[in-house]
Enzyme design. Sequence first.
Site, PDB file in Angstrom:
ATOM      1  N   ASP A 153       1.017  -1.262   0.109  1.00 15.23           N
ATOM      2  CA  ASP A 153       0.135  -0.065  -0.198  1.00 15.23           C
ATOM      3  C   ASP A 153       0.883   1.284  -0.053  1.00 15.23           C
ATOM      4  OD1 ASP A 153      -2.185   1.706   0.229  1.00 15.23           O
ATOM      5  OD2 ASP A 153      -2.305   1.598   2.439  1.00 15.23           O
ATOM      6  N   GLU A 197      -2.632   1.406  -8.099  1.00 17.92           N
ATOM      7  CA  GLU A 197      -3.426   2.411  -8.586  1.00 17.92           C
ATOM      8  C   GLU A 197      -4.675   2.093  -8.895  1.00 17.92           C
ATOM      9  OE1 GLU A 197      -2.867   4.917 -12.738  1.00 17.92           O
ATOM     10  OE2 GLU A 197      -1.975   3.152 -12.600  1.00 17.92           O
TER      11      GLU A 197
END
Length: 551
Positions: free
Chosen positions: A524, A533
């Site tokens: 993350d 994304e």
Amino acid sequence: MNQTSSTPMPLRRSIAVNQLGYPAEAAKSFVYAGPGGEFEIVDTSSEEVVYRSTTGPSHWDEASGATVCRGDFGDLRTPGTYRVSLNGQSSAAFVIDSNPYTDLQQGLLKAFYYLRCGMELEEPFAGPWKHHACHTSEGIVYDDPSLRLDSCGGWHDAGDYGKYTGPGAKAVTDLLLAYEGNPGAFQRSIPLPESDDRMPDVLHECRYELEWLFKMQDPRTGGAFHKLTTKQFPPLDVMPEDDRAALYFLPVSATATACLAGVMAFAARVYRPFDDAFATRCLQAAERAWAWLDRTPPHPDGPGFKNPSDVGTGEYGDASDLDERYWAAAELYRTTGDANYHEAFRELAALPFAKYELGWTNMSGYGTIAYLLGAEASAHTDADLRATLQQGLLAEAERLALRCAEDGYLTSMRPEDYIWGSNMLLMNNAMLFLIARRLGGEERYRELALEHIHYLLGRNVLDISYVSGFGDRPVNHLHYRPSVADDVEAAVPGLVSGGPNRNLNDDYMQEHLQGLPPAQCFVDHELSYAGNEVTIYWNSPAVFAVSQFVK
């Protein structure tokens, strides 16, 4: 339960659950990365043990790289908030409720509002994620720089600010299919600036993208520009209103044109009861796009769209346009009943390409779905072709079901499926299960789709929710320019992260994730564009899947 900016993320746990919860009447299970044994379900309000049982046998799970076992507690149906206790460890808290996903569905859908381009996102609707209007200038037609066209509107495609015809068409189609499959799930206002008491907000949101897609139709030819972007991506810390480089309509492509025809023909049906003039405009755009396709030979093996040498934004190249043409013909036939579109569809269906894919590289599944759903209301479809396509779709669902039985976390994902955008594959497969159930497949397909939602919301080896703002360990450092640049600690909520990617296609992943098993190849972090994304077409199948479990 929503993650707030001030709440620290708990440490990763070995007991993985859906961190939001489970429908009361559905099957329920957790996955434990360990040897298993007797477990307890504890009511978090009273701290009383309300359920005891024993996990199933442990086995090695290749994708997660862990020895796992599963604990089933489907018999527990009393609404409440609970946690699993096993071997001195505890899971995340979760709810059991008759309708646990209403806020999640709203959040996944609201994410499209945050992705809007060309308008100010005002605080009453956007909260702390407000920003000024962006990308309002005219765009330059790349192959005719003297021509400037209105480019305003639509959704930013992903973590960048590009806008792309094919991916936009997939996203809108997923949302329209979700509405068509369970309109009752969309009666609650999000709200949006356009909210009224007449048309559901999902259709207002789709219309925002459709109005932009009209602008992607080349006024000279009827073909669709492949994309609208700057020549290069802006830096990661640039807000949308500060991205002021020139915008370009990149050349027309057959794949984009067929996608425009398909989504506009579908939209014409859905919007007809709400806005007859808009529906007519959609159909006219679809028919004009088909006319362009009709005079342009297909390219089954390339060349598809390629970026010009001075353009470095997302290419979305696609070597074959047969699948997109197949979809367009099916939607146009379903909408108009015109025998010419039927014949075109039959000719394309006879060609050797996959017929059940739901990704932007192969849109064939949408053609199959349109034809089969249309056949429910038409006596003029080809009965043999209909039977073949239905049998093929159900066979595909069964193939995925067999994978679920082999996977430690009960999904259809194989080790090789953990690629860039693996969560899109996950949710596309959930979509296919639900469509298969609608078209006469077994009831268990619905339960298998729900297992995929459980994975997305935390029942995975990383004990992480891949939806920002939902769960107690959600992704929060997305590769998404507004969330990097806006000085708000919490990410824009409701965005689906791309997920684990065994190919480690960015530098950050290569530096930090070498040697990990496929389902653990995720971090993350905002620099991990190949894993963390967001895109409109990762959110859209999640909206579809979740909405089918909302009452």
